[in-house]
Design a protein around this motif. Structure first.
Motif, short mmCIF file in Angstrom:
data_model
loop_
_atom_site.label_atom_id
_atom_site.label_comp_id
_atom_site.label_asym_id
_atom_site.label_seq_id
_atom_site.Cartn_x
_atom_site.Cartn_y
_atom_site.Cartn_z
N GLN A 183 0.87 -0.99 -0.09
CA GLN A 183 -0.11 0.16 0.07
C GLN A 183 0.96 1.14 -0.02
N ALA A 184 0.80 1.81 -1.20
CA ALA A 184 1.73 3.03 -1.20
C ALA A 184 0.76 4.40 -1.43
N ILE A 185 0.58 5.03 -0.28
CA ILE A 185 -0.38 6.28 -0.33
C ILE A 185 0.08 7.54 -0.96
N PRO A 186 -0.62 8.11 -1.86
CA PRO A 186 -0.07 9.19 -2.69
C PRO A 186 -0.25 10.61 -1.62
N MET A 187 0.73 11.24 -1.33
CA MET A 187 0.63 12.21 -0.41
C MET A 187 1.13 13.70 -0.98
N ARG A 188 0.32 14.74 -0.70
CA ARG A 188 0.88 15.95 -1.02
C ARG A 188 2.27 16.28 -0.63
N ALA A 189 3.09 16.60 -1.82
CA ALA A 189 4.40 16.69 -1.28
C ALA A 189 4.81 18.09 -1.57
N ASP A 190 6.12 18.51 -1.55
CA ASP A 190 6.59 19.77 -1.56
C ASP A 190 7.11 20.03 -3.06
N GLY A 191 6.66 21.00 -3.68
CA GLY A 191 6.87 21.45 -4.87
C GLY A 191 8.46 21.87 -5.02
N GLY A 192 9.17 22.28 -4.00
CA GLY A 192 10.45 22.77 -4.09
C GLY A 192 10.45 24.14 -4.70
N GLU A 199 -8.79 12.15 -7.78
CA GLU A 199 -9.83 12.95 -6.65
C GLU A 199 -9.87 11.90 -5.44
N GLU A 200 -10.39 10.56 -6.00
CA GLU A 200 -10.68 9.48 -4.74
C GLU A 200 -9.35 9.29 -3.96
N PHE A 201 -8.26 9.38 -4.58
CA PHE A 201 -7.14 8.93 -3.79
C PHE A 201 -6.38 10.16 -3.15
N THR A 202 -6.77 11.28 -3.52
CA THR A 202 -5.94 12.66 -3.01
C THR A 202 -6.96 13.65 -2.22
N THR A 203 -8.01 13.35 -2.22
CA THR A 203 -8.81 14.70 -1.56
C THR A 203 -8.82 14.33 -0.10
N ARG A 204 -8.69 13.19 0.41
CA ARG A 204 -8.61 13.23 1.90
C ARG A 204 -7.26 13.90 2.36
N TYR A 205 -6.97 14.12 3.53
CA TYR A 205 -5.82 14.78 3.81
C TYR A 205 -4.86 13.71 4.09
N ALA A 206 -3.62 13.86 3.54
CA ALA A 206 -2.41 12.96 3.32
C ALA A 206 -1.22 13.77 2.92
N ARG A 207 -0.52 14.40 3.73
CA ARG A 207 0.62 14.99 3.40
C ARG A 207 2.04 14.63 3.95
N THR A 208 3.20 15.12 3.52
CA THR A 208 4.51 14.79 3.98
C THR A 208 4.73 16.25 4.93
N ASP A 209 5.63 16.06 6.04
CA ASP A 209 5.96 17.02 6.81
C ASP A 209 6.20 18.38 6.01
N GLU A 210 6.76 18.45 4.94
CA GLU A 210 7.07 19.69 4.23
C GLU A 210 5.72 20.35 3.77
N THR A 211 4.74 19.86 3.60
CA THR A 211 3.38 20.52 3.28
C THR A 211 2.33 20.46 4.38
N HIS A 212 2.68 19.94 5.57
CA HIS A 212 1.66 19.47 6.32
C HIS A 212 1.17 21.13 7.23
N ASP A 213 -0.08 21.19 7.26
CA ASP A 213 -0.46 22.33 7.88
C ASP A 213 -1.44 22.06 8.84
N GLU A 214 -1.12 22.13 10.31
CA GLU A 214 -1.79 21.64 11.39
C GLU A 214 -3.18 22.18 11.51
N GLY A 215 -3.38 23.35 10.93
CA GLY A 215 -4.76 24.20 11.03
C GLY A 215 -5.65 23.33 10.34
N VAL A 216 -5.25 23.18 8.85
CA VAL A 216 -6.18 22.44 7.85
C VAL A 216 -6.22 21.03 8.36
N PHE A 217 -5.24 20.40 8.79
CA PHE A 217 -5.41 18.87 9.35
C PHE A 217 -6.38 18.73 10.28
#
Ligand code: ATP
Ligand code: MG
Length: 446
Positions: free
Chosen positions: A191-200, A250-268
């Motif tokens: 199981q490899a979860i797509p997570m929103r990452a840093d665009g650098g 959309e099915e796999f990326t709409t729910r919150y899943a992020r690496t620490d670089e893009t993590h936003d505690e408020g949104v979470f």
């Protein structure tokens, strides 16, 4: 393969310098040998798994319509000067000078080389869309190579590059890669979860990393536990269907899943109810990226747009950590006795253990099984050594073949052999013919 004729240098001792379980098990199971820091030889057992992983990656890329090719490991520095990355890349790039004093480098990635190929041959929007990829060794002079093949300096990567006439078309290519990656990892039992990452430095939302959850992972991740319930399964996909691919994204990326670089505690906190909020560690096994005209513009990769103009192509790059995947699969699938290979990548489909080597009845039964499995297209590993049962079982458990057939004198008297699942430890007594049938059914299902 008969074990007496194979090269399987299993280690008895646990290697002291290996910090994580996958590294320890790969060394103990005789899969790899370190050549120098972060550089490994792939011994026969490890090489078999590596090739299986490559095969799955190729099959899924070609299914998505992406075209395989092969670019060299050594590149000319001049191309990297054109994009401006020769100076930017820093210490991770291994720079080499040839006998004519020309600057070369061992490729850490291939955006420049592929853009050069594209601009030399493609001039019209009519030749698009186009996605080219290869599986090739990369070199990054990592400051701290560690964890065996997980963070090597030389490592095998699938990297693919899409060329499209517009942003919209390039985003479909992005979605297509996301879908094909979901299928790819699931076929490897992951199981490899797509997570929103840093665009650098490029910025933007269009990059996802694929993470396998594991305590030993180097990335810190935050996610809605509901994402772990999603599976791709064997659904039919038409990779040319823009809406269908978008739907999967959309099915796999709409729910919150992020690496620490893009993590936003408020949104979470506002998006995810407390009982579903998770923070954990993960192993990055792939990344997809849309970066627009970042390389096509400076390098002049232009096409005519069919309306009398010329436009730089929209590109993305998409990577899978082929050699890192071995480590990730083992981190996700092992127990205290050793590796447990998912059927999709196992080095041999089934192990045959002869409990009484040299006795004519058990030897004949093992030979029959061996020939029967080969005739059905399977690769068995027959432990034909003159060893105690305990030692044979320990080797099989360590190297992790998902199925084992045990042949002993008592069973032969009753006309049965024992078929054992490595994962559950459950055994059934069946005739030799039925054992071959069961193996065929198991692998047919996958
Ligand atoms: P990392 O953040 O782990 O250093 P990266 O983001 O720099 O990786 P990418 O350029 O995205 O790596 O490369 C694509 C894939 O190649 C990664 O997702 C990862 O699986 C794999 N990879 C990257 N660096 C290494 C390495 N040093 N050893 C093994 N695999 C690697
Ligand atoms: Mg990455």
């Amino acid at each position: 393969m008969r074990l007496t004729r194979y090269f399987l240098p299993v280690l008895k001792e646990t290697p002291a310098d290996a910090q994580i379980v996958s590294h320890r098990l790969m060394l103990r199971a005789g899969m790899i040998k370190q050549a120098s820091a972060g550089i490994y030889s792939w011994l026969p057992l490890g090489y078999r798994v590596l090739r299986n992983i490559e095969r799955i990656v190729h099959e899924e890329q070609e299914r998505a319509g992406h075209i395989p090719m092969l670019m060299p490991t050594l590149q000319s520095a001049d191309l990297w000067r054109e994009s401006g990355r020769y100076d930017d890349y820093g210490e991770e790039m291994l720079r080499i000078r040839d006998r004519h004093d020309r600057d070369m480098l061992y490729g850490p990635t291939n955006e420049e080389l592929i853009t050069d190929i594209f601009r030399s041959h493609v001039t019209s929007y009519k030749d698009l869309p186009l996605t080219l990829y290869h599986i090739q060794w990369k070199f990054r002079d990592e400051i701290r190579p560690r964890f065996g093949v997980m963070r090597g300096r030389e490592f095998l990567m699938k990297d693919g590059y899409n060329f499209d006439v517009s942003k919209e078309a390039a985003l479909h290519a992005y979605n297509r890669h996301l879908v094909s990656y979901l299928r790819t990892y699931e076929r490897m039992g992951l199981q490899a979860i797509p997570m929103r990452a840093d665009g650098g430095p490029i910025g933007g939302d269009y990059t996802h990393e694929f993470l396998v959850l594991a305590e030993t992972g180097e990335s810190e991740v935050f996610y809605d536990s509901a994402v772990t319930d999603l599976t791709f399964g064997d659904r039919e996909i038409d990779y040319d269907d823009v809406a269908q691919c978008q739907g999967v994204l959309e099915e796999f990326t709409t729910r919150y899943a992020r690496t620490d670089e893009t993590h936003d505690e408020g949104v979470f906190h506002s998006q995810v109810p407390e009982e579903r909020r998770r923070s954990a560690r993960g192993i990055e096994v792939g990344q997809i990226f849309y970066f627009g005209t970042k390389y096509s513009e400076p390098m002049g990769a232009m096409v005519d747009d069919g309306q009398g103009g010329r436009v730089p192509v929209h590109m993305g790059s998409h990577g899978i950590g082929v050699s890192r995947l071995l480590g990730a699969i083992i981190e996700a699938s092992h127990d205290d006795k050793g590796i447990i290979w998912p059927e999709g990548v196992t080095p041999f489909h089934v192990g045959i253990v002869n409990l009484r080597q040299g006795e004519s009845a058990t030897d004949a039964a093992c030979e029959g099984l061996y020939a029967g499995l080969k005739a059905r297209g399977f690769d068995p590993l027959y432990d034909d050594r003159d060893e105690r049962a305990g030692a044979k079982f320990a080797t099989m458990d360590l190297i992790g073949l998902p199925w084992r057939i045990t042949v002993g004198p008592r069973g032969i008297e009753k006309g049965v052999v024992e078929l054992t699942s490595r994962r559950t430890g459950e055994s059934e007594e069946v005739s030799a013919e039925a054992a071959v049938e069961r193996i065929a059914e198991i692998y047919d299902d996958r």
